[in-house]
Design an enzyme around this catalytic site. Structure first.
Site, PDB file in Angstrom:
ATOM      1  N   HIS A 186       0.858  -1.192   0.000  1.00 33.13           N
ATOM      2  CA  HIS A 186       0.000   0.000   0.000  1.00 33.13           C
ATOM      3  C   HIS A 186       0.892   1.239   0.000  1.00 33.13           C
ATOM      4  O   HIS A 186       1.956   1.254   0.611  1.00 33.13           O
ATOM      5  CB  HIS A 186      -0.900   0.027   1.245  1.00 33.13           C
ATOM      6  CG  HIS A 186      -2.064   0.933   1.094  1.00 33.13           C
ATOM      7  ND1 HIS A 186      -1.968   2.279   1.316  1.00 33.13           N
ATOM      8  CD2 HIS A 186      -3.333   0.701   0.686  1.00 33.13           C
ATOM      9  CE1 HIS A 186      -3.149   2.843   1.068  1.00 33.13           C
ATOM     10  NE2 HIS A 186      -3.990   1.901   0.687  1.00 33.13           N
TER      11      HIS A 186
ATOM     12  N   ASP B  14      -7.969  -5.118  -0.264  1.00 28.41           N
ATOM     13  CA  ASP B  14      -8.464  -5.984  -1.347  1.00 28.41           C
ATOM     14  C   ASP B  14      -8.145  -7.448  -1.152  1.00 28.41           C
ATOM     15  O   ASP B  14      -8.643  -8.296  -1.893  1.00 28.41           O
ATOM     16  CB  ASP B  14      -7.865  -5.506  -2.680  1.00 28.41           C
ATOM     17  CG  ASP B  14      -8.368  -4.122  -3.040  1.00 28.41           C
ATOM     18  OD1 ASP B  14      -7.549  -3.208  -3.222  1.00 28.41           O
ATOM     19  OD2 ASP B  14      -9.601  -3.952  -3.078  1.00 28.41           O
TER      20      ASP B  14
END
Ligand code: SDX
Length: 429
Positions: free
Chosen positions: A308, A365
């Site tokens: 991320h 996700d």
């Protein structure tokens, strides 16, 4: 006395003001930098170190895994609030009173229908059309049916109506894109169902049946939508803000956000995670082989759902979703081998020096696709689910940008092309 940054350039010292936010984040304001320095700009590919705005909507702390919407921790909102309550909070800044929530819910319920003429658009798409392509087109097309939406600065009432129409119609458009792909009859919304249940009804109901959404699934969906609702200036949200900064209407701005979210490095990752897990499963489940591929710079394979830009510790949403994943699969009695692979993959990656050195942890996700799969959402619809969740955040950010009177976004560049040269006739080239 606020802090001052000093930059030495060409023997001169330039002083730049430092802006400090309510959570003590600090930024050097370079709003006057080019003019003051006689033409210098800053350069930051991917905006990894650059703030585009000051915003009061969402706060996240990547080092400590903190995410709050208007100051409320997402753990509390995911546990106690409804998605429409959180949508109101993000867009209007405060948790709604009972009367405000009832009025907001009623308005959303009364606008879930889509103009009958839009049904023809669905019929023109091939059955294999990716629903994100349909959604981006359909959302922008809403502006052609509601001309009063074209002026973002129209009356507050017109802006609220435009906003509430979009929140109400997105699930209907999403479910219809799925029904159209299945070549099944479209299902019309039922006003006695709440937001999530209505979506599931339009997705999985049939005119001849009496489909009842499972409360366990409705609760999991509510949680998933809340966890996706906003995430400060990510790729798609920054897209919505910059498109909206030209005073393009809300529907056009959100349509651009849907297109940005589609990419597998962003919202498309939830679909890519399931496809990756299926590939590993079908390949015999040799995790060491696939982790080695993810680490190999010569190999384009990456562990989707890992890493991320901001979270360098853990994504707090992934923690909540992983717990919800276990609960939903157990309550539904689903035994998904992909979940076992995902948990083993997470363990292997978290113990591997390559991933630890780069702070690569499961993101939002990584587990969401497994829940969507368990509740029957087809893989190509996963990113549409992300868009439905992220819609109130996109709207809130667009509204804040418009109401703050922010200027049109227009970044500068450093030119690296050819220097001046004269045209040569084609006969002489
Ligand atoms: C979302 O921004 C948001 O807030 C987004 C989001 C939201 O709510 O809006 O949180 C939603 O988009 C989550 C992210 C979903 N994407 C994925 O899961 C795709 C896989 N992840 C990567 O592509 C990547 O981690 C990004 C895109 C998420 C972040 O990329 P960065 O910040 O630009 O980092 P990078 O690509 O520069 O990577 C740094 C290093 C590199 O290695 P080195 O060159 O330093 O040796 O880490 C490596 C990368 O090769 N790396 C990975 C990896 N992700 C980064 N290696 C293997 N597998 C991965 N997944």
């Amino acid at each position: 006395m606020s802090e001052i940054a000093k930059i030495e350039l060409g023997g001169k010292t330039y002083e730049l003001p430092v802006v400090e936010g309510t959570e003590q984040e600090k930024g050097i304001d370079i709003g006057k930098f080019r003019g003051a320095t006689g033409g210098y700009i800053t350069l930051d590919s991917g905006f990894k170190n650059t703030g585009s705005c000051q915003s009061a909507i969402t706060y996240l702390d990547g080092e400590n895994g903190i995410l709050r919407y208007r100051g409320y921790p997402i753990e509390q909102l995911a546990d106690k609030a409804s998605f429409l309550e959180v949508s109101f909070l993000l867009i209007y800044g405060e948790l709604p009173t009972q009367a405000e929530l009832a009025s907001f819910q009623e308005s959303i319920t009364n606008h879930t229908l889509v103009h009958e003429d839009m049904k023809q658009f669905f019929e023109a798409y091939p059955a294999k059309a990716h629903p994100m392509g349909i959604m981006a087109s359909m959302v922008c097309s809403l502006s052609t049916f509601y001309p009063e939406s074209l002026d973002p600065n129209r009356t507050p009432e017109a802006k609220d109506l435009t906003i509430q129409r979009l929140i109400a119609k997105l699930p209907t458009l999403a479910a219809w894109s799925y029904k159209n792909a299945m070549r099944h009859p479209l299902m019309y919304p039922k006003n006695d169902l709440d937001y999530g249940a209505n979506f599931l009804y339009m997705m999985f109901g049939m005119p001849t049946g009496d489909y009842e959404p499972d409360p366990v699934v409705v609760s999991a969906l509510n949680k998933l939508l809340i966890l996706h609702a906003d995430h400060e200036q990510n790729c798609s949200t920054s897209t919505v803000r910059i498109v909206g900064s030209s005073h393009a209407n809300l529907y056009a701005s959100i349509s651009a956000g849907i297109s940005a979210l589609w990419g597998p490095l962003h919202g498309g990752a939830n679909q890519a995670v399931i496809e990756m897990l299926e590939t590993i499963h079908n390949d015999g489940g040799d995790l060491d082989k696939w982790v080695a591929k993810a680490k190999d710079k010569e190999d384009p394979f990456r562990l989707m759902g890992f890493g991320h830009r901001v979270y360098k510790n853990f994504d707090p949403r992934a923690t909540i979703i992983k717990k919800a994943c276990d609960e939903v699969l157990e309550k539904l009695g689903v035994d998904d081998p992909l979940l076992d692979i995902a948990k083993k993959l997470e363990q292997v990656a978290l113990e591997d020096e390559y991933f630890k050195a780069r702070n690569l942890y499961p993101n939002v996700d990584f587990y969401s696709g497994i829940i969507y799969k368990a509740i029957g959402i087809p893989t190509e619809m996963f990113t549409v689910m992300f868009a439905i969740g992220r819609l109130p955040g996109w709207i809130a950010q667009w509204k804040e940008m418009i109401e703050n009177g922010e200027p049109i976004g227009r970044p500068r560049q450093i030119y690296t092309g050819a220097n001046e040269r004269d045209y040569v006739d084609v006969a002489n080239r």
